[in-house]
Design an enzyme around this catalytic site. Structure first.
Site, short mmCIF file in Angstrom:
data_model
loop_
_atom_site.label_atom_id
_atom_site.label_comp_id
_atom_site.label_asym_id
_atom_site.label_seq_id
_atom_site.Cartn_x
_atom_site.Cartn_y
_atom_site.Cartn_z
N TYR A 31 9.86 -10.91 13.59
CA TYR A 31 10.42 -9.56 13.57
C TYR A 31 11.23 -9.33 14.85
CZ TYR A 31 6.71 -9.06 10.06
OH TYR A 31 5.87 -9.26 8.99
N SER B 292 -0.37 -16.79 5.42
CA SER B 292 0.44 -15.80 4.71
C SER B 292 1.43 -16.52 3.81
CB SER B 292 1.17 -14.93 5.74
OG SER B 292 1.97 -13.99 5.08
N ASN B 293 1.68 -15.93 2.65
CA ASN B 293 2.64 -16.48 1.68
C ASN B 293 2.23 -17.86 1.18
OD1 ASN B 293 4.68 -14.27 1.80
ND2 ASN B 293 4.79 -14.89 3.94
N GLN C 279 -2.60 -13.00 3.85
CA GLN C 279 -1.64 -11.89 3.70
C GLN C 279 -0.59 -12.31 2.68
OE1 GLN C 279 1.67 -9.63 6.35
NE2 GLN C 279 -0.36 -9.61 7.26
N PHE D 177 4.09 -5.17 1.71
CA PHE D 177 4.91 -4.30 0.86
C PHE D 177 4.04 -3.37 0.01
CE2 PHE D 177 8.47 -7.73 0.68
CZ PHE D 177 8.95 -7.31 1.91
N PRO D 178 3.03 -2.72 0.60
CA PRO D 178 2.13 -1.88 -0.21
C PRO D 178 2.86 -0.75 -0.92
CG PRO D 178 1.79 -1.47 2.14
CD PRO D 178 2.66 -2.68 2.04
N LEU D 179 3.94 -0.26 -0.31
CA LEU D 179 4.69 0.82 -0.97
C LEU D 179 5.87 0.27 -1.76
CD1 LEU D 179 4.68 3.61 1.76
CD2 LEU D 179 3.42 3.58 -0.40
N LYS E 144 9.89 9.03 -3.16
CA LYS E 144 10.99 9.87 -2.65
C LYS E 144 12.36 9.42 -3.11
CE LYS E 144 10.79 7.32 1.60
NZ LYS E 144 10.53 7.28 3.01
P1 NAP Z 1 6.22 -1.07 2.59
O1 NAP Z 1 5.02 -0.63 3.32
O2 NAP Z 1 6.11 -1.37 1.15
O3 NAP Z 1 7.39 0.00 2.77
C1 NAP Z 1 7.59 0.60 4.00
C2 NAP Z 1 8.75 1.59 3.88
O4 NAP Z 1 8.35 2.68 3.07
C3 NAP Z 1 9.02 2.21 5.23
O5 NAP Z 1 9.89 1.40 5.97
C4 NAP Z 1 9.62 3.54 4.84
O6 NAP Z 1 10.98 3.32 4.40
C5 NAP Z 1 8.79 3.90 3.63
N1 NAP Z 1 7.58 4.71 3.96
C6 NAP Z 1 6.69 4.55 4.95
N2 NAP Z 1 5.68 5.45 4.87
C7 NAP Z 1 5.94 6.18 3.78
C8 NAP Z 1 5.28 7.25 3.15
N3 NAP Z 1 4.13 7.75 3.62
N4 NAP Z 1 5.81 7.75 2.03
C9 NAP Z 1 6.95 7.26 1.52
N5 NAP Z 1 7.64 6.24 2.08
C10 NAP Z 1 7.14 5.71 3.19
O7 NAP Z 1 6.88 -2.38 3.21
P2 NAP Z 1 7.01 -3.01 4.64
O8 NAP Z 1 6.96 -2.07 5.76
O9 NAP Z 1 8.22 -3.85 4.59
O10 NAP Z 1 5.72 -3.93 4.69
C11 NAP Z 1 4.56 -3.55 5.38
C12 NAP Z 1 4.27 -4.50 6.50
O11 NAP Z 1 3.90 -5.76 5.95
C13 NAP Z 1 5.45 -4.84 7.42
O12 NAP Z 1 5.69 -3.89 8.41
C14 NAP Z 1 4.99 -6.17 7.98
O13 NAP Z 1 4.12 -5.94 9.08
C15 NAP Z 1 4.25 -6.79 6.82
N6 NAP Z 1 5.05 -7.79 6.07
C16 NAP Z 1 4.64 -9.07 6.06
C17 NAP Z 1 5.34 -10.05 5.38
C18 NAP Z 1 4.85 -11.47 5.38
O14 NAP Z 1 5.62 -12.37 5.02
N7 NAP Z 1 3.62 -11.72 5.76
C19 NAP Z 1 6.50 -9.71 4.65
C20 NAP Z 1 6.90 -8.37 4.67
C21 NAP Z 1 6.17 -7.42 5.36
P3 NAP Z 1 12.14 4.44 4.46
O15 NAP Z 1 11.87 5.27 5.67
O16 NAP Z 1 13.41 3.67 4.52
O17 NAP Z 1 11.99 5.17 3.18
#
Ligand code: NAP
Length: 310
Positions: free
Chosen positions: A59, A157-158, A177, A206-208, A216
């Site tokens: 990152y 992870s992955n 993960q 990517f929980p959301l 939204k």
């Molecule tokens: P996510 O949690 O699915 O989506 C996050 C996005 O949702 C935020 O950037 C924001 O985007 C929006 N958001 C955040 N809180 C919210 C809420 N309460 N209500 C509505 N929208 C909200 O995906 P992610 O952040 O990409 O993934 C989570 C974490 O997983 C990452 O930060 C990283 O640490 C980890 N990750 C790991 C891997 C891996 O290969 N291991 C890959 C990807 C991610 P907007 O503000 O643009 O709407």
């Protein structure tokens, strides 16, 4: 005091709502990020009792770890904060390669420790599998680092189910993960049953579904980042996905809760999912996720959500 849960069989205890930090200094993932805003996201999380921070060398690269290190230093006491980071990417002549060799992973841990300004990392993940290294050898190197006190727990992870089984030959894997959310449930086939049977904690990323499950967006929303090419956000699929999100909205409205809280609470009912790491770009988003911990779902609600996204 926020409820703390144990991550798998590790000695790590966390608030089940953690923080994903790929938008903290993750310039190679999101364009136009403010680093000061990223630090404020991390400060806010810690101030509100979030103590599970998920970062990675990739990152930035490097910047997310550096910024988190600066905030931890400011705070003075990192004892109660569980820091998870990841390594495997190697930048060679401007190109990125994956490397899981013991030598590379040991160096990666040392470099992460320096960037984070820490003397141990709570949870270190192999971020992605490479094609060459036997996975039990890669994890064996992390086990040596665990014995040496440089890391406290081992993650991968992955990894596919075959890679995970090979990695866990000696029972050293603590956490997996993987991508998992209501739109992407393939992990339910083999990965989740394996982690549940082997006391491995499953941390979904990517929980959301990149914000889609936050409720939204509408059919007219446009995206400037990776989402503009993501299949979930394309044409008819996007329209269909939004219809499912509307069914979810109805359940959330009946319960008078936010959609993201409903979604997070549902994940926490899944076997071996102990904690979540939603990402945030702004401090408000971090605070907004916390009331999830007050949500109680009935079996009927759990089944209804299951059915909408099955
Ligand atoms: P996510 O949690 O699915 O989506 C996050 C996005 O949702 C935020 O950037 C924001 O985007 C929006 N958001 C955040 N809180 C919210 C809420 N309460 N209500 C509505 N929208 C909200 O995906 P992610 O952040 O990409 O993934 C989570 C974490 O997983 C990452 O930060 C990283 O640490 C980890 N990750 C790991 C891997 C891996 O290969 N291991 C890959 C990807 C991610 P907007 O503000 O643009 O709407």
């Amino acid at each position: 005091m926020v409820k703390q849960v144990q991550i798998g069989q590790t000695g790590l205890y966390v608030n089940p709502i953690g923080l994903g930090t790929n938008a903290v200094g993750g310039h190679n993932i999101y364009p136009n990020l403010s680093e000061e805003m990223g630090k404020e996201v991390v400060r806010t999380a810690i101030n509100y009792g979030i103590n599970f921070l998920d970062t990675a060398f990739y990152y930035g690269p490097e910047r997310s770890e550096v910024l988190i290190g600066e905030v931890l230093k400011e705070k003075g006491n990192r004892q109660d904060i569980v820091i998870a980071t990841k390594g495997a990417h190697n930048f060679v002549d401007g190109k990125v390669e994956l490397n899981n060799s013991p030598t590379f992973l040991k160096e990666a841990v040392d470099k992460s420790l320096r960037r984070l300004q820490l003397d141990y990392i709570d949870l270190f993940y192999i971020h992605f599998p490479d094609e060459h290294t036997p996975k039990d050898e890669a994890v064996g190197a992390l086990q040596e680092l665990k014995v040496a006190g440089k890391i406290k727990a081992i993650g991968v992870s992955n990894f596919s189910i075959e890679q995970l089984k090979e990695a866990n030959k000696d029972g050293y894997v603590d956490v997996l993960q993987s991508e998992y959310n209501l739109f992407k449930r393939s992990a339910e086939k083999e990965l989740l049953p394996y982690t549940a049977a082997n006391n491995i904690s499953f941390v979904p990323y990517f929980p959301l579904a990149k914000g889609l499950l936050g409720g939204k967006y509408n059919i007219n929303t446009t995206f400037e980042d990776g989402r503009s090419k993501n299949p979930l956000f394309q044409g008819e699929d996007f329209a269909r996905n939004l219809q499912k999100v509307e069914l979810l909205r109805k359940i959330a409205e009946d319960k008078q809760i936010e959609m993201s809280h409903l979604v997070f609470a549902w994940y926490l009912t899944r076997p071996s999912i102990d904690a979540l790491i939603p990402g945030a770009k702004k401090p408000e988003q971090v605070i907004k996720n916390l009331p999830t911990l007050d949500v109680q779902l009935t079996q009927e609600e759990i089944d209804e959500i299951d059915l909408i996204f099955r």
